[in-house]
Design a protein around this motif. Structure first.
Motif, short mmCIF file in Angstrom:
data_model
loop_
_atom_site.label_atom_id
_atom_site.label_comp_id
_atom_site.label_asym_id
_atom_site.label_seq_id
_atom_site.Cartn_x
_atom_site.Cartn_y
_atom_site.Cartn_z
N ILE A 161 0.86 -1.18 0.00
CA ILE A 161 0.00 0.00 0.00
C ILE A 161 0.89 1.24 0.00
N GLY A 162 0.82 1.99 -1.08
CA GLY A 162 1.66 3.17 -1.25
C GLY A 162 2.86 2.85 -2.12
N CYS A 163 2.86 3.37 -3.34
CA CYS A 163 3.89 2.98 -4.32
C CYS A 163 4.78 4.14 -4.72
N GLY A 164 5.28 4.83 -3.71
CA GLY A 164 6.36 5.78 -3.95
C GLY A 164 7.67 5.01 -3.99
N ALA A 178 -0.05 -4.11 -6.04
CA ALA A 178 0.31 -2.73 -5.75
C ALA A 178 -0.95 -1.91 -5.55
N VAL A 179 -0.98 -1.10 -4.48
CA VAL A 179 -2.14 -0.28 -4.14
C VAL A 179 -1.70 1.17 -4.01
N ASP A 180 -2.37 2.07 -4.73
CA ASP A 180 -2.05 3.49 -4.65
C ASP A 180 -3.23 4.27 -5.21
N ILE A 181 -3.19 5.59 -5.02
CA ILE A 181 -4.25 6.43 -5.58
C ILE A 181 -3.81 7.11 -6.87
N LEU A 209 1.21 3.33 -9.99
CA LEU A 209 0.81 1.94 -10.21
C LEU A 209 1.44 1.38 -11.48
N GLU A 210 1.55 2.22 -12.49
CA GLU A 210 2.20 1.78 -13.73
C GLU A 210 3.68 1.47 -13.47
N THR A 211 4.33 2.32 -12.67
CA THR A 211 5.72 2.07 -12.32
C THR A 211 5.85 0.76 -11.54
N GLY A 215 7.53 -5.20 -11.22
CA GLY A 215 7.24 -6.57 -10.81
C GLY A 215 5.89 -6.83 -10.20
N ALA A 216 5.07 -5.79 -9.98
CA ALA A 216 3.73 -6.04 -9.45
C ALA A 216 2.91 -6.82 -10.47
N THR A 217 2.21 -7.84 -10.00
CA THR A 217 1.38 -8.65 -10.91
C THR A 217 -0.01 -8.07 -11.06
#
Length: 361
Positions: free
Chosen positions: A186-189, A209-212, A217-219, A224-226
Motif C-alpha cells: 500500500i503506497g507505491c512511492g 500494488a495499491v495506490d491512488i 501503479l504503472e511504475t 514486478g507487481a502482478t
C-alpha cells in the motif's frame, strides 16, 4: 586541515533550503571524511525541513549517498581512503543488548561522528540522520561507511542508503516474504516500489500494488507487481481479498504510514498473515482497532526500521545483484540534478512526479 565545501542547509521550519559554505573538520578517532558523488532526495529530508523530525536547526540535509572515502581518523580499520562506500545511518555499536544477542540489525546504540560540521560562523550543524550528504564532502562515523563494488553507479548505489533499502528490507527482512507468497503493498512511492521489487526478488507469486496515483501503479507493474489497485476508486481491502481467493495476502506492507492505510493493511491480510509498517507516521496519529480482531486474526504486526537491514551484510549483496542485472536500482533514479536544485526536487516529490531525484556531484 579542515575544509570548506558547499552544502544544502535548512535554517528554519518551512523555509526554502539554501546552499551555504560549511566547514568539515579532519576526521577524528573512528571517523571518516567522504567525498560525496551522489545523494538521493528522500522524503525524510523534507520532514527535516518541515520540522517533522525535531527542531535542531540548522540542518545539513541529505543522507541517501554514495562516495569515496577521502581520509580516516585513528583506529579506523573497516574502510580506507579510496574505498567506494554507501553511507548508512545504522553504524552498529557491537555492545548493546541487541548486538550481544546477535541481532545487530536492531542495534539500539547506533552512532555518528563525534565532531560537528559547522557553518562559516561556527554555528554547529545537525546532519540529517547523522550523515548530511547534500554536500561536496561530509564527516561521518567510519561505521556509517559500507564498502561496495566500485563499478556500481553512485546515483543508483546511494539509494540503498535509505529508501530502497527500507522497502526491500520491509519485504525480505521484516515481512519474511518467500517463494509462492501473496503480497500487497500500500503506497507505491520510492519505498513502496522497493518493497514490490523485494517481494519479486524473494519469489512472491502474487504482488498487488495499491495506490491512488495511476502513474505510480504503472511504475509498480514495471518493477514486478502482478496486479494493481487504485484505492481512490476501489476498496483496497475487498480488491486484495478478491485477488487472493477471498482470503487476503500473506504479507501486507504499509508504505504510507497513516491510520487509514494501516487499517487497510490489517484487514487485507490473510488469517495468521503479517502486516509490516514501513511508512513513517507523524506524532499526532492514533490507531483504533478492535482488540478482539487483533487477537482473532493472529499473525504478526511488525514495524520495519530501515528495512531491518544490516548494512555490512545487505549492501554488498544487493550491489552484487544490481551488477548481475537482477536488481534494477537504475529504475529508481527518475532524474539527476545539481546541488542547487534540491528545493525544486522537493516540489516535484510533493506532486508525486518522481521516484527519486538524485544530486550528482
Amino acid at each position: 586541515m579542515a575544509q570548506q565545501v558547499r552544502g544544502v542547509i535548512a535554517r528554519a521550519k518551512g523555509e526554502p533550503v539554501r546552499i551555504e559554505t560549511i566547514t568539515v573538520p579532519d576526521p577524528g578517532p573512528g571517523e571518516a571524511v567522504v567525498k560525496v558523488q551522489a545523494c538521493g532526495v528522500c522524503h525524510t529530508d523534507l520532514h527535516y525541513r518541515e520540522g517533522g523530525i525535531n527542531d535542531e536547526f540548522p540542518f545539513l540535509l541529505g543522507h541517501e549517498a554514495a562516495g569515496v572515502v577521502e581520509s580516516v581518523g585513528d583506529g579506523v580499520s573497516e574502510v580506507a581512503p579510496g574505498d567506494f562506500v554507501i553511507l548508512n545511518w545504522r553504524a552498529v555499536c557491537g555492545q548493546c543488548r541487541a548486538c550481544r544477542r546477535g541481532r545487530s540489525q536492531y542495534c539500539f546504540n547506533t552512532h555518528n561522528a563525534r565532531q560537528k560540521m559547522t557553518l562559516a560562523d561556527g554555528t554547529e550543524l545537525a546532519p540529517a540522520l547523522g550523515i548530511g550528504a547534500f554536500a561536496e564532502k561530509t564527516l561521518v562515523a567510519a561505521g556509517q561507511c559500507t564498502k561496495v563494488d566500485p563499478a556500481a553507479s553512485p546515483a543508483a548505489a546511494g539509494l540503498l542508503g535509505c529508501g530502497v533499502m527500507a522497502g526491500l528490507g520491509a519485504a525480505i527482512n521484516t515481512g519474511g516474504v518467500t517463494r509462492g507468497d501473496s503480497v500487497a503493498v500500500i503506497g507505491c512511492g520510492g519505498v513502496g516500489n522497493a518493497a514490490v521489487v523485494g517481494a519479486r526478488l524473494a519469489g512472491a507469486a502474487k504482488i498487488i500494488a495499491v495506490d491512488i496515483d495511476d502513474r505510480k501503479l504503472e511504475t509498480a507493474r514495471g518493477l514486478g507487481a502482478t496486479h494493481s489497485v487504485n484505492s481512490r476508486s476501489t476498496d483496497p481491502v475487498e480488491a486484495v481479498r478478491e485477488l487472493t481467493g477471498g482470503f487476503g495476502a500473506d504479507v501486507v506492507i504499509d508504505a504510507v504510514g497513516r491510520p487509514e492505510t494501516y487499517e487497510q493493511a490489517f484487514y487485507a491480510r490473510d488469517l495468521a498473515g503479517t502486516v509490516v509498517l514501513v511508512g513513517v507516521p507523524t506524532p499526532e496519529m492514533r490507531l483504533d482497532l478492535p482488540l478482539l480482531d487483533v487477537f482473532g486474526r493472529g499473525g504478526a504486526l511488525k514495524s520495519s526500521w530501515y528495512g531491518d537491514c544490516l548494512p555490512a551484510r545487505d549492501f554488498p549483496m544487493l550491489i552484487d545483484l544490481y551488477r548481475q542485472g537482477r536488481l534494477d536500482l537504475d529504475a529508481f533514479v527518475t532524474e539527476t540534478i545539481a546541488l542547487d536544485e534540491v528545493e525544486k526536487a522537493f516540489e516535484r516529490m510533493h506532486h508525486g512526479d518522481v521516484l527519486r531525484s538524485v544530486v550528482v556531484f
